[in-house]
Design a protein around this motif. Sequence first.
Motif, PDB file in Angstrom:
ATOM      1  N   TRP A 136      25.338  37.718 -29.793  1.00  0.00           N
ATOM      2  CA  TRP A 136      25.321  36.475 -29.023  1.00  0.00           C
ATOM      3  C   TRP A 136      24.644  36.758 -27.695  1.00  0.00           C
ATOM      4  O   TRP A 136      25.032  37.664 -26.968  1.00  0.00           O
ATOM      5  CB  TRP A 136      26.740  35.962 -28.798  1.00  0.00           C
ATOM      6  CG  TRP A 136      26.833  34.726 -27.930  1.00  0.00           C
ATOM      7  CD1 TRP A 136      25.844  33.814 -27.662  1.00  0.00           C
ATOM      8  CD2 TRP A 136      27.989  34.270 -27.214  1.00  0.00           C
ATOM      9  NE1 TRP A 136      26.309  32.822 -26.837  1.00  0.00           N
ATOM     10  CE2 TRP A 136      27.625  33.073 -26.539  1.00  0.00           C
ATOM     11  CE3 TRP A 136      29.288  34.759 -27.082  1.00  0.00           C
ATOM     12  CZ2 TRP A 136      28.516  32.372 -25.748  1.00  0.00           C
ATOM     13  CZ3 TRP A 136      30.184  34.052 -26.283  1.00  0.00           C
ATOM     14  CH2 TRP A 136      29.798  32.860 -25.635  1.00  0.00           C
ATOM     15  N   ARG A 137      23.591  35.988 -27.392  1.00  0.00           N
ATOM     16  CA  ARG A 137      22.924  36.071 -26.104  1.00  0.00           C
ATOM     17  C   ARG A 137      22.865  34.683 -25.482  1.00  0.00           C
ATOM     18  O   ARG A 137      22.709  33.685 -26.191  1.00  0.00           O
ATOM     19  CB  ARG A 137      21.503  36.629 -26.243  1.00  0.00           C
ATOM     20  CG  ARG A 137      21.421  38.060 -26.702  1.00  0.00           C
ATOM     21  CD  ARG A 137      21.987  39.034 -25.682  1.00  0.00           C
ATOM     22  NE  ARG A 137      21.992  40.384 -26.216  1.00  0.00           N
ATOM     23  CZ  ARG A 137      22.968  40.918 -26.941  1.00  0.00           C
ATOM     24  NH1 ARG A 137      24.034  40.192 -27.238  1.00  0.00           N
ATOM     25  NH2 ARG A 137      22.891  42.150 -27.380  1.00  0.00           N
ATOM     26  N   ASN A 138      22.936  34.642 -24.157  1.00  0.00           N
ATOM     27  CA  ASN A 138      22.913  33.380 -23.429  1.00  0.00           C
ATOM     28  C   ASN A 138      21.836  33.433 -22.352  1.00  0.00           C
ATOM     29  O   ASN A 138      21.814  34.341 -21.520  1.00  0.00           O
ATOM     30  CB  ASN A 138      24.278  33.114 -22.790  1.00  0.00           C
ATOM     31  CG  ASN A 138      24.309  31.807 -22.021  1.00  0.00           C
ATOM     32  OD1 ASN A 138      24.133  30.735 -22.597  1.00  0.00           O
ATOM     33  ND2 ASN A 138      24.528  31.877 -20.732  1.00  0.00           N
ATOM     34  N   LEU A 139      20.933  32.455 -22.365  1.00  0.00           N
ATOM     35  CA  LEU A 139      19.863  32.342 -21.373  1.00  0.00           C
ATOM     36  C   LEU A 139      20.185  31.198 -20.412  1.00  0.00           C
ATOM     37  O   LEU A 139      20.688  30.150 -20.829  1.00  0.00           O
ATOM     38  CB  LEU A 139      18.521  32.069 -22.045  1.00  0.00           C
ATOM     39  CG  LEU A 139      18.042  33.067 -23.102  1.00  0.00           C
ATOM     40  CD1 LEU A 139      16.720  32.594 -23.696  1.00  0.00           C
ATOM     41  CD2 LEU A 139      17.899  34.451 -22.522  1.00  0.00           C
ATOM     42  N   PHE A 140      19.865  31.407 -19.139  1.00  0.00           N
ATOM     43  CA  PHE A 140      20.120  30.351 -18.156  1.00  0.00           C
ATOM     44  C   PHE A 140      19.184  30.528 -16.966  1.00  0.00           C
ATOM     45  O   PHE A 140      18.628  31.602 -16.750  1.00  0.00           O
ATOM     46  CB  PHE A 140      21.578  30.393 -17.678  1.00  0.00           C
ATOM     47  CG  PHE A 140      21.942  31.653 -16.940  1.00  0.00           C
ATOM     48  CD1 PHE A 140      21.910  31.703 -15.566  1.00  0.00           C
ATOM     49  CD2 PHE A 140      22.290  32.804 -17.630  1.00  0.00           C
ATOM     50  CE1 PHE A 140      22.219  32.864 -14.870  1.00  0.00           C
ATOM     51  CE2 PHE A 140      22.616  33.978 -16.960  1.00  0.00           C
ATOM     52  CZ  PHE A 140      22.577  34.004 -15.577  1.00  0.00           C
ATOM     53  N   ARG A 141      19.008  29.447 -16.228  1.00  0.00           N
ATOM     54  CA  ARG A 141      18.241  29.465 -14.984  1.00  0.00           C
ATOM     55  C   ARG A 141      19.157  29.088 -13.830  1.00  0.00           C
ATOM     56  O   ARG A 141      20.057  28.251 -13.994  1.00  0.00           O
ATOM     57  CB  ARG A 141      17.093  28.449 -15.038  1.00  0.00           C
ATOM     58  CG  ARG A 141      16.068  28.659 -16.147  1.00  0.00           C
ATOM     59  CD  ARG A 141      14.949  27.639 -15.999  1.00  0.00           C
ATOM     60  NE  ARG A 141      13.933  27.750 -17.029  1.00  0.00           N
ATOM     61  CZ  ARG A 141      13.771  26.878 -18.031  1.00  0.00           C
ATOM     62  NH1 ARG A 141      14.566  25.815 -18.113  1.00  0.00           N
ATOM     63  NH2 ARG A 141      12.825  27.059 -18.927  1.00  0.00           N
ATOM     64  N   ALA A 142      18.912  29.646 -12.666  1.00  0.00           N
ATOM     65  CA  ALA A 142      19.678  29.269 -11.475  1.00  0.00           C
ATOM     66  C   ALA A 142      19.405  27.813 -11.105  1.00  0.00           C
ATOM     67  O   ALA A 142      20.249  27.158 -10.479  1.00  0.00           O
ATOM     68  CB  ALA A 142      19.319  30.184 -10.311  1.00  0.00           C
ATOM     69  N   THR A 143      18.242  27.289 -11.499  1.00  0.00           N
ATOM     70  CA  THR A 143      17.871  25.911 -11.162  1.00  0.00           C
ATOM     71  C   THR A 143      18.438  24.889 -12.151  1.00  0.00           C
ATOM     72  O   THR A 143      18.289  23.690 -11.938  1.00  0.00           O
ATOM     73  CB  THR A 143      16.342  25.772 -11.151  1.00  0.00           C
ATOM     74  OG1 THR A 143      15.819  26.213 -12.423  1.00  0.00           O
ATOM     75  CG2 THR A 143      15.726  26.603 -10.043  1.00  0.00           C
ATOM     76  N   ASP A 144      19.047  25.356 -13.241  1.00  0.00           N
ATOM     77  CA  ASP A 144      19.584  24.457 -14.267  1.00  0.00           C
ATOM     78  C   ASP A 144      20.883  23.835 -13.746  1.00  0.00           C
ATOM     79  O   ASP A 144      21.844  24.560 -13.472  1.00  0.00           O
ATOM     80  CB  ASP A 144      19.843  25.253 -15.554  1.00  0.00           C
ATOM     81  CG  ASP A 144      20.183  24.360 -16.738  1.00  0.00           C
ATOM     82  OD1 ASP A 144      20.698  23.247 -16.519  1.00  0.00           O
ATOM     83  OD2 ASP A 144      19.943  24.789 -17.886  1.00  0.00           O
ATOM     84  N   PRO A 145      20.949  22.510 -13.617  1.00  0.00           N
ATOM     85  CA  PRO A 145      22.162  21.893 -13.081  1.00  0.00           C
ATOM     86  C   PRO A 145      23.295  21.800 -14.095  1.00  0.00           C
ATOM     87  O   PRO A 145      24.425  21.472 -13.732  1.00  0.00           O
ATOM     88  CB  PRO A 145      21.681  20.486 -12.686  1.00  0.00           C
ATOM     89  CG  PRO A 145      20.570  20.204 -13.639  1.00  0.00           C
ATOM     90  CD  PRO A 145      19.882  21.526 -13.876  1.00  0.00           C
TER      91      PRO A 145
END
Length: 202
Positions: A136-145
């Motif tokens: 399981w991997r999770n991708l995210f951005r700091a700019t994603d609200p």
Amino acid sequence: AVVLPTAILLRRIVAGLTNAEVRRGVGVLWDVGTFWPRWFHPLAPPTYSDRAVTSMVRRIEDHARSGPDTLLVAAHSQGGVIAGTSVLGTARDADLRSIALLTFGSPWHRLYAEFFPAYFSSRTNKALYGRLGGRWRNLFRATDPIGGPVGCAGIDAPTLADPFGRRHSDYWLEREYADAVAELLDHTAASCRVASSTAPQR
């Protein structure tokens, strides 16, 4: 107590007809609210999760029984909550070594763990991670609200840069997305090879 929240929600919906940000916010609240069984909120619309999660559990279990072919579930936003819940809902004896999960822009922690910690806790994260054998991997951005880190070692990829201002959208266009897919496919294929080599001979 009943009329005031309804009036506020209707006002937000009307405002959303002309304001994209308001419309997006109402959509997120609608997704979260209609995920839970109706007895949580008897005046709300019927839930969709009973159908979505049940159907996905059945598909995952069918795939697990069908053979060693890899199934990578790539789930964006609310789909990550549905996919993770579905994996946890599979039968205890289901062999999930051919299954992997990639979530991106997921509100798993930011919305669900914040407001429903009894259901989306670090214990839940570890249970899901263990059920998938670490696939399981999770991708995210700091700019994603909306989406954010799960907050569990081994799951979260490093924070993605956002030079094009994509925020909650188009994660699949990023190099990190392709890297995560390749890593999970390799990991899953290795798990299937180990399972095949240790299977009792008939």
